[in-house]
Design a protein around this motif. Structure first.
Motif, PDB file in Angstrom:
ATOM      1  N   ARG A   1      36.374  65.141  14.149  1.00 58.05           N
ATOM      2  CA  ARG A   1      35.256  65.611  13.331  1.00 58.05           C
ATOM      3  C   ARG A   1      34.839  64.548  12.319  1.00 58.05           C
ATOM      4  NH1 ARG A   1      35.813  70.994   9.689  1.00 58.05           N
ATOM      5  NH2 ARG A   1      37.540  69.752   8.860  1.00 58.05           N
ATOM      6  N   CYS A   2      35.789  63.907  11.681  1.00 58.89           N
ATOM      7  CA  CYS A   2      35.459  62.841  10.726  1.00 58.89           C
ATOM      8  C   CYS A   2      34.816  61.651  11.425  1.00 58.89           C
ATOM      9  CB  CYS A   2      36.718  62.410   9.976  1.00 58.89           C
ATOM     10  SG  CYS A   2      37.453  63.686   8.945  1.00 58.89           S
ATOM     11  N   TRP A   3      35.309  61.318  12.611  1.00 63.77           N
ATOM     12  CA  TRP A   3      34.723  60.204  13.365  1.00 63.77           C
ATOM     13  C   TRP A   3      33.281  60.501  13.753  1.00 63.77           C
ATOM     14  CZ3 TRP A   3      33.465  60.529  18.693  1.00 63.77           C
ATOM     15  CH2 TRP A   3      33.080  59.337  19.271  1.00 63.77           C
ATOM     16  N   ALA A   4      33.010  61.722  14.211  1.00 63.95           N
ATOM     17  CA  ALA A   4      31.645  62.101  14.592  1.00 63.95           C
ATOM     18  C   ALA A   4      30.720  62.119  13.381  1.00 63.95           C
ATOM     19  CB  ALA A   4      31.653  63.468  15.278  1.00 63.95           C
ATOM     20  N   ALA A   5      31.212  62.607  12.241  1.00 62.43           N
ATOM     21  CA  ALA A   5      30.389  62.614  11.028  1.00 62.43           C
ATOM     22  C   ALA A   5      30.062  61.195  10.582  1.00 62.43           C
ATOM     23  CB  ALA A   5      31.118  63.368   9.921  1.00 62.43           C
ATOM     24  N   SER A   6      31.015  60.283  10.735  1.00 65.03           N
ATOM     25  CA  SER A   6      30.767  58.890  10.375  1.00 65.03           C
ATOM     26  C   SER A   6      29.687  58.274  11.248  1.00 65.03           C
ATOM     27  CB  SER A   6      32.068  58.092  10.491  1.00 65.03           C
ATOM     28  OG  SER A   6      31.847  56.719  10.251  1.00 65.03           O
ATOM     29  N   LEU A   7      29.743  58.519  12.551  1.00 64.66           N
ATOM     30  CA  LEU A   7      28.734  57.968  13.442  1.00 64.66           C
ATOM     31  C   LEU A   7      27.378  58.614  13.226  1.00 64.66           C
ATOM     32  CD1 LEU A   7      30.658  57.575  16.813  1.00 64.66           C
ATOM     33  CD2 LEU A   7      30.127  55.842  15.116  1.00 64.66           C
TER      34      LEU A   7
ATOM     35  N   VAL B   1      20.555  52.906   1.504  1.00 62.45           N
ATOM     36  CA  VAL B   1      21.330  52.421   2.637  1.00 62.45           C
ATOM     37  C   VAL B   1      22.792  52.214   2.241  1.00 62.45           C
ATOM     38  CG1 VAL B   1      21.566  50.535   4.290  1.00 62.45           C
ATOM     39  CG2 VAL B   1      19.303  51.353   3.652  1.00 62.45           C
ATOM     40  N   GLY B   2      23.017  51.753   1.010  1.00 56.79           N
ATOM     41  CA  GLY B   2      24.391  51.556   0.548  1.00 56.79           C
ATOM     42  C   GLY B   2      25.172  52.849   0.469  1.00 56.79           C
ATOM     43  N   LYS B   3      24.499  53.915   0.045  1.00 63.32           N
ATOM     44  CA  LYS B   3      25.198  55.204  -0.041  1.00 63.32           C
ATOM     45  C   LYS B   3      25.515  55.747   1.344  1.00 63.32           C
ATOM     46  CE  LYS B   3      25.176  59.562  -2.539  1.00 63.32           C
ATOM     47  NZ  LYS B   3      24.467  60.419  -3.515  1.00 63.32           N
ATOM     48  N   PHE B   4      24.590  55.550   2.289  1.00 71.12           N
ATOM     49  CA  PHE B   4      24.866  55.964   3.669  1.00 71.12           C
ATOM     50  C   PHE B   4      26.105  55.254   4.195  1.00 71.12           C
ATOM     51  CE2 PHE B   4      20.477  57.633   4.115  1.00 71.12           C
ATOM     52  CZ  PHE B   4      20.783  58.797   4.780  1.00 71.12           C
ATOM     53  N   ARG B   5      26.182  53.947   3.961  1.00 64.73           N
ATOM     54  CA  ARG B   5      27.321  53.196   4.472  1.00 64.73           C
ATOM     55  C   ARG B   5      28.612  53.613   3.774  1.00 64.73           C
ATOM     56  NH1 ARG B   5      29.154  49.268   7.415  1.00 64.73           N
ATOM     57  NH2 ARG B   5      30.784  47.872   6.656  1.00 64.73           N
ATOM     58  N   ALA B   6      28.545  53.863   2.462  1.00 62.00           N
ATOM     59  CA  ALA B   6      29.752  54.271   1.738  1.00 62.00           C
ATOM     60  C   ALA B   6      30.285  55.601   2.273  1.00 62.00           C
ATOM     61  CB  ALA B   6      29.463  54.361   0.244  1.00 62.00           C
ATOM     62  N   GLN B   7      29.377  56.554   2.510  1.00 68.38           N
ATOM     63  CA  GLN B   7      29.813  57.854   3.023  1.00 68.38           C
ATOM     64  C   GLN B   7      30.330  57.741   4.455  1.00 68.38           C
ATOM     65  OE1 GLN B   7      30.076  60.744   1.370  1.00 68.38           O
ATOM     66  NE2 GLN B   7      29.450  59.681  -0.488  1.00 68.38           N
ATOM     67  N   SER B   8      29.688  56.885   5.257  1.00 72.41           N
ATOM     68  CA  SER B   8      30.162  56.699   6.622  1.00 72.41           C
ATOM     69  C   SER B   8      31.564  56.088   6.645  1.00 72.41           C
ATOM     70  CB  SER B   8      29.176  55.804   7.383  1.00 72.41           C
ATOM     71  OG  SER B   8      29.639  55.534   8.683  1.00 72.41           O
ATOM     72  N   MET B   9      31.803  55.097   5.798  1.00 76.92           N
ATOM     73  CA  MET B   9      33.126  54.487   5.742  1.00 76.92           C
ATOM     74  C   MET B   9      34.168  55.476   5.225  1.00 76.92           C
ATOM     75  SD  MET B   9      32.820  51.509   6.983  1.00 76.92           S
ATOM     76  CE  MET B   9      34.426  50.904   6.515  1.00 76.92           C
ATOM     77  N   LYS B  10      33.761  56.336   4.302  1.00 78.94           N
ATOM     78  CA  LYS B  10      34.696  57.334   3.773  1.00 78.94           C
ATOM     79  C   LYS B  10      35.153  58.288   4.863  1.00 78.94           C
ATOM     80  CE  LYS B  10      35.039  60.884   0.173  1.00 78.94           C
ATOM     81  NZ  LYS B  10      34.308  61.586  -0.922  1.00 78.94           N
ATOM     82  N   ARG B  11      34.210  58.728   5.701  1.00 83.18           N
ATOM     83  CA  ARG B  11      34.583  59.633   6.782  1.00 83.18           C
ATOM     84  C   ARG B  11      35.438  58.919   7.830  1.00 83.18           C
ATOM     85  NH1 ARG B  11      34.468  64.335   5.044  1.00 83.18           N
ATOM     86  NH2 ARG B  11      34.486  65.088   7.198  1.00 83.18           N
ATOM     87  N   LEU B  12      35.148  57.645   8.084  1.00 78.51           N
ATOM     88  CA  LEU B  12      35.931  56.907   9.062  1.00 78.51           C
ATOM     89  C   LEU B  12      37.360  56.677   8.578  1.00 78.51           C
ATOM     90  CD1 LEU B  12      35.821  55.588  11.823  1.00 78.51           C
ATOM     91  CD2 LEU B  12      35.026  53.486  10.742  1.00 78.51           C
ATOM     92  N   LYS B  13      37.522  56.425   7.287  1.00 82.78           N
ATOM     93  CA  LYS B  13      38.877  56.274   6.735  1.00 82.78           C
ATOM     94  C   LYS B  13      39.655  57.585   6.849  1.00 82.78           C
ATOM     95  CE  LYS B  13      37.714  52.614   3.428  1.00 82.78           C
ATOM     96  NZ  LYS B  13      37.557  52.257   2.001  1.00 82.78           N
ATOM     97  N   LYS B  14      38.955  58.690   6.656  1.00 78.44           N
ATOM     98  CA  LYS B  14      39.627  59.983   6.794  1.00 78.44           C
ATOM     99  C   LYS B  14      40.017  60.234   8.249  1.00 78.44           C
ATOM    100  CE  LYS B  14      39.270  64.558   4.717  1.00 78.44           C
ATOM    101  NZ  LYS B  14      38.381  65.502   3.985  1.00 78.44           N
ATOM    102  N   ALA B  15      39.191  59.780   9.189  1.00 74.13           N
ATOM    103  CA  ALA B  15      39.545  59.914  10.600  1.00 74.13           C
ATOM    104  C   ALA B  15      40.793  59.104  10.931  1.00 74.13           C
ATOM    105  CB  ALA B  15      38.372  59.461  11.472  1.00 74.13           C
ATOM    106  N   VAL B  16      40.903  57.914  10.348  1.00 74.61           N
ATOM    107  CA  VAL B  16      42.105  57.100  10.556  1.00 74.61           C
ATOM    108  C   VAL B  16      43.333  57.797   9.986  1.00 74.61           C
ATOM    109  CG1 VAL B  16      43.194  54.917   9.930  1.00 74.61           C
ATOM    110  CG2 VAL B  16      40.818  54.953  10.664  1.00 74.61           C
ATOM    111  N   LYS B  17      43.144  58.460   8.854  1.00 70.22           N
ATOM    112  CA  LYS B  17      44.264  59.180   8.234  1.00 70.22           C
ATOM    113  C   LYS B  17      44.789  60.274   9.169  1.00 70.22           C
ATOM    114  CE  LYS B  17      45.102  62.528   4.545  1.00 70.22           C
ATOM    115  NZ  LYS B  17      44.479  63.276   3.414  1.00 70.22           N
TER     116      LYS B  17
END
Length: 737
Positions: A145-151, A187-203
């Protein structure tokens, strides 16, 4: 979802078998009897293909993961360990640092209102984890779910960047009507939120790996062992039958490690940490290759004999073998190659980078290389548009028009890039003899949308100049924009007309190769395509532009300039009108419609238009593909004359009425007995006719005739006459047998 542990797959999980481990595993070591075997990648592949990942709908897949998590957590067997509610705070999964109570002034304790229970699944013993598959599927789908939200956020960010470049406004795919909470995001906020979700997916992916390798003993066993150690005063080894085993077998452990390594590699790739990404991708690829080799060995060992159930397991192991080998070769290997390239590249040009990515990028959905390639192309286009080195001017109707706007230059450069990709796809399709390609259609539609973006940009600038008073500078600017508008529309119409011409010629060629020829359905399709071509050709003839800047009065809707471009467009209109009339005539003359008088009138009109078109095209010396158009139109004109003769004959036959024979016209040229309903002019192929044999044939046949069997014939006649005599008389009827 409460899965039962069995040795056979359930019907709804045929592709994603979740069973207890069997004696045949990927290694030589036999698993513990209580260990689970989970096919994690097969489970995820089924979810991806059925819930939106195939067409890159990551929001749909994220929503599905949320619903799936709710079902997994509310299973009776596991809800006390997986639900984040205060009711189950005494569970072993409760995080030790989480405090669910507060101290009052009297020294007592009071539960927090709507308190949240933090969960730490690593606190659960291995025996508990092995009791149900939901303990592993819950963190797995949290990671998905976190990976899909990031993409999804990344795709929305890409849309925002494209809209900003095309329209100069900060709009995104979900619109700016106030209903989208991210309409004002940068654009910076989009990238920050995307990276946040991807880090959670890694967790969560790392949590799945930790649970698969967990060897935590139950609390009672640990306390009992401690008491025994204190009483004995020495350390004793735990018996082998009481040793704590991991909750899953080695195959599942390898799958969990491969999934976690791949997810960590994706995060490192997004953060441009190439060395870390290389390490993680290398680990994931080695694990996938080992899984494939282990499954192949297990399948080969068990294929020597067995029951039908064993055959089903062998087939599934072969499918998994192909899956892991394909994943290592087509998904992970290109990513690893790109990371090596980033570590080694020094001073390569953007063109070389793009060519490398195109050769390395796979076609799989959600491939990070695709986003890298897309972003690199956008950066290259922006650099070229800013520098003005490319697409600084265009030539349209004998006028060289400068492109002064950065956004318009970038739009034209994007069109040029998309057109080259589409042409490469067309060449590959011709080499492979492919009749239809979804990727080809998608690239064609993307190219058309690129032309639409360029047209909208020019119209936007023209609207800004509409309010200004006419003057030399304003008129010169308007002249440039009008010609740019005509150029963009002409390129789009030219592309569409070329594609429709190819489709029309393909239908005609296919019908000629068919035994039935052109049926009414084929004629209708060709006539419809020529109707669309005629509309586009008339639009080309009425395009703005042309002339000189001195003669331009500032009005784009002024009189049309009759230059070489205009004459060529009118000649093409005459050609398409002639072809459209010809195929409409053939439709009216078909056996189903049989309107011969209308067909003759249309053929006369088509022949007249064809002659005019031949004269006009011959007069245009610089017309593109003029010689080929002349040759093809001359062939069709010859067909028109033959078709007209055929229709005249059918028209005459249809008007005559008589009750003659049903012979065709070719067989009764000198016969005045005309049938009332003629069906054909000639039989194709000709019918067979009887012909007299020569006397020599009978002479030759007589040589092979044997002696006349007179005795046998007499015997047969006597028997026949005797039977008739016996059956005569009053009772003869009853004697008949």
């Amino acid at each position: 979802e409460d899965y039962t542990q069995s040795t056979t797959p359930t019907p709804h999980l045929a592709a994603t078998l979740l069973t207890m481990a069997s004696p045949s595993t990927t290694t030589n070591t036999a698993p513990h009897p209580q260990q689970l075997r989970l096919y994690l990648h097969s489970e995820l592949t089924t979810s991806h293909t059925t819930h939106g990942i195939t067409h890159e709908d990551y929001i749909q897949y994220s929503t599905y993961c949320t619903r799936r998590l709710a079902r997994l957590r509310h299973s009776k067997s596991v809800k006390k360990d997986l639900l984040h509610v205060r009711l189950y705070k005494s569970s072993l999964s409760t995080k030790t640092s989480d405090s669910t109570t507060t101290t009052t002034t009297n020294g007592g304790s009071k539960a927090k209102k709507n308190s949240y229970r933090a969960i730490e699944l690593t606190n659960l013993p291995s025996e508990v984890l092995a009791s149900h598959v939901n303990y592993f599927l819950e963190p797995l789908y949290c990671a998905e779910r976190c990976w899909a939200a990031s993409l999804a956020l990344k795709a929305e960010m890409t849309t925002v960047i494209e809209n900003d470049a095309a329209n100069g406004a900060n709009t995104n795919a979900l619109g700016s009507d106030g209903l989208n909470p991210r309409k004002d995001w940068s654009v910076g906020k989009f990238r920050a939120q995307s990276m946040k979700r991807l880090k959670k997916a890694v967790k969560y992916a790392t949590l799945v790996e930790s649970l698969a390798l967990s060897t935590k003993a139950p609390p009672s066993t640990e306390s009992k062992d401690d008491n025994n150690d204190e009483e004995d005063g020495a350390t004793t080894n735990m018996p082998e039958e009481r040793m704590v085993h991991p909750p899953v077998d080695e195959h599942t452990q390898m799958e969990a490690r491969a999934y976690a390594s791949f997810m960590r590699g994706n995060l490192a790739l997004e953060m441009n940490q190439w060395q870390t990404a290389c390490t993680e991708y290398q680990m994931a690829m080695q694990l996938c290759e080992a899984l494939g080799q282990g499954l192949a060995a297990a399948g080969g060992t068990s294929s020597g004999g067995g029951s039908g159930a064993d055959d089903g397991v062998d087939v599934q192991q072969l499918e998994l073998f192909d899956f892991f080998n394909s994943r290592a070769k087509n998904v992970i290997a290109p990513l690893l190659k790109y990371c090596h390239y980033e570590l080694q590249e020094k001073g390569l040009s953007p063109t070389e980078k793009i060519s490398f990515l195109q050769s390395s990028s796979s076609i799989s959905d959600g491939d990070p290389l695709q986003s890298k390639l897309h972003s690199l192309k956008n950066e290259t286009l922006q650099t070229q548009a800013t520098s003005g080195s490319s697409m600084s001017q265009i030539t349209f109707r004998e006028n060289v028009i400068p492109v002064e706007t950065k956004d318009l230059r970038m739009a034209l450069l994007k069109i040029q890039d998309l057109k080259s990709d589409w042409e490469e796809e067309e060449e590959e399709k011709k080499k492979n003899d492919a009749t239809n390609s979804s990727s080809d259609d998608a690239k064609f539609m993307e190219l058309l949308s690129g032309y639409d973006d360029a047209v909208s940009l020019v119209n936007k600038e023209l609207k800004q100049l509409a309010a200004l008073k006419s003057g030399p500078a304003v008129n010169a600017k308007k002249f440039q924009l009008v010609n740019l508008l005509g150029y963009s529309k002409y390129q789009k119409l030219k592309l569409v007309m070329g594609r429709n011409e190819v489709l029309t010629n393909g239908i005609i060629q296919t019908s000629k190769e068919d035994d039935e020829g052109m049926t009414l359905k084929h004629l209708e399709e060709v006539a419809h395509l020529y109707d669309a071509l005629l509309q586009d050709a008339r639009a080309v003839a009425s395009l703005p532009g042309g002339g000189s800047a001195d003669d331009f009065d500032g009005d784009s809707s002024s009189a049309i300039v009759e230059d070489e471009f205009y004459l060529e467009a009118n000649a093409n209109v005459l050609r398409l009108r002639s072809l459209r009339c010809y195929y409409l005539a053939r439709m009216h003359a078909s056996p189903v419609v049989h309107k011969y008088s209308e067909a003759i009138a249309l053929l006369d009109q088509a022949e007249r238009l064809a002659n005019e078109a031949l004269e006009e095209i011959g007069a245009c010396d610089q017309m593109e593909h003029g010689d080929a158009l002349l040759e093809s139109l001359e062939k069709v004109a010859a067909e028109m004359r033959g078709e007209k003769c055929r229709v005249l004959a059918l028209s005459y036959l249809s008007k005559s009425s008589s009750t003659g024979s049903g012979k065709c016209l070719l067989q009764r040229l000198h016969d005045y007995n005309i049938p009332s309903s003629p069906k054909s002019i000639a039989h194709v192929p000709p019918k067979l006719e009887p012909m007299a044999c020569k006397p020599s044939f009978f002479d030759v046949a007589l040589n092979y005739v044997s002696e006349y069997p007179a005795d046998e014939l007499e015997r047969a006649m006597e028997e026949h006459n005797g039977a008739e005599t016996a059956s005569s008389g009053i009772l003869g009827w009853f004697r008949r047998g």
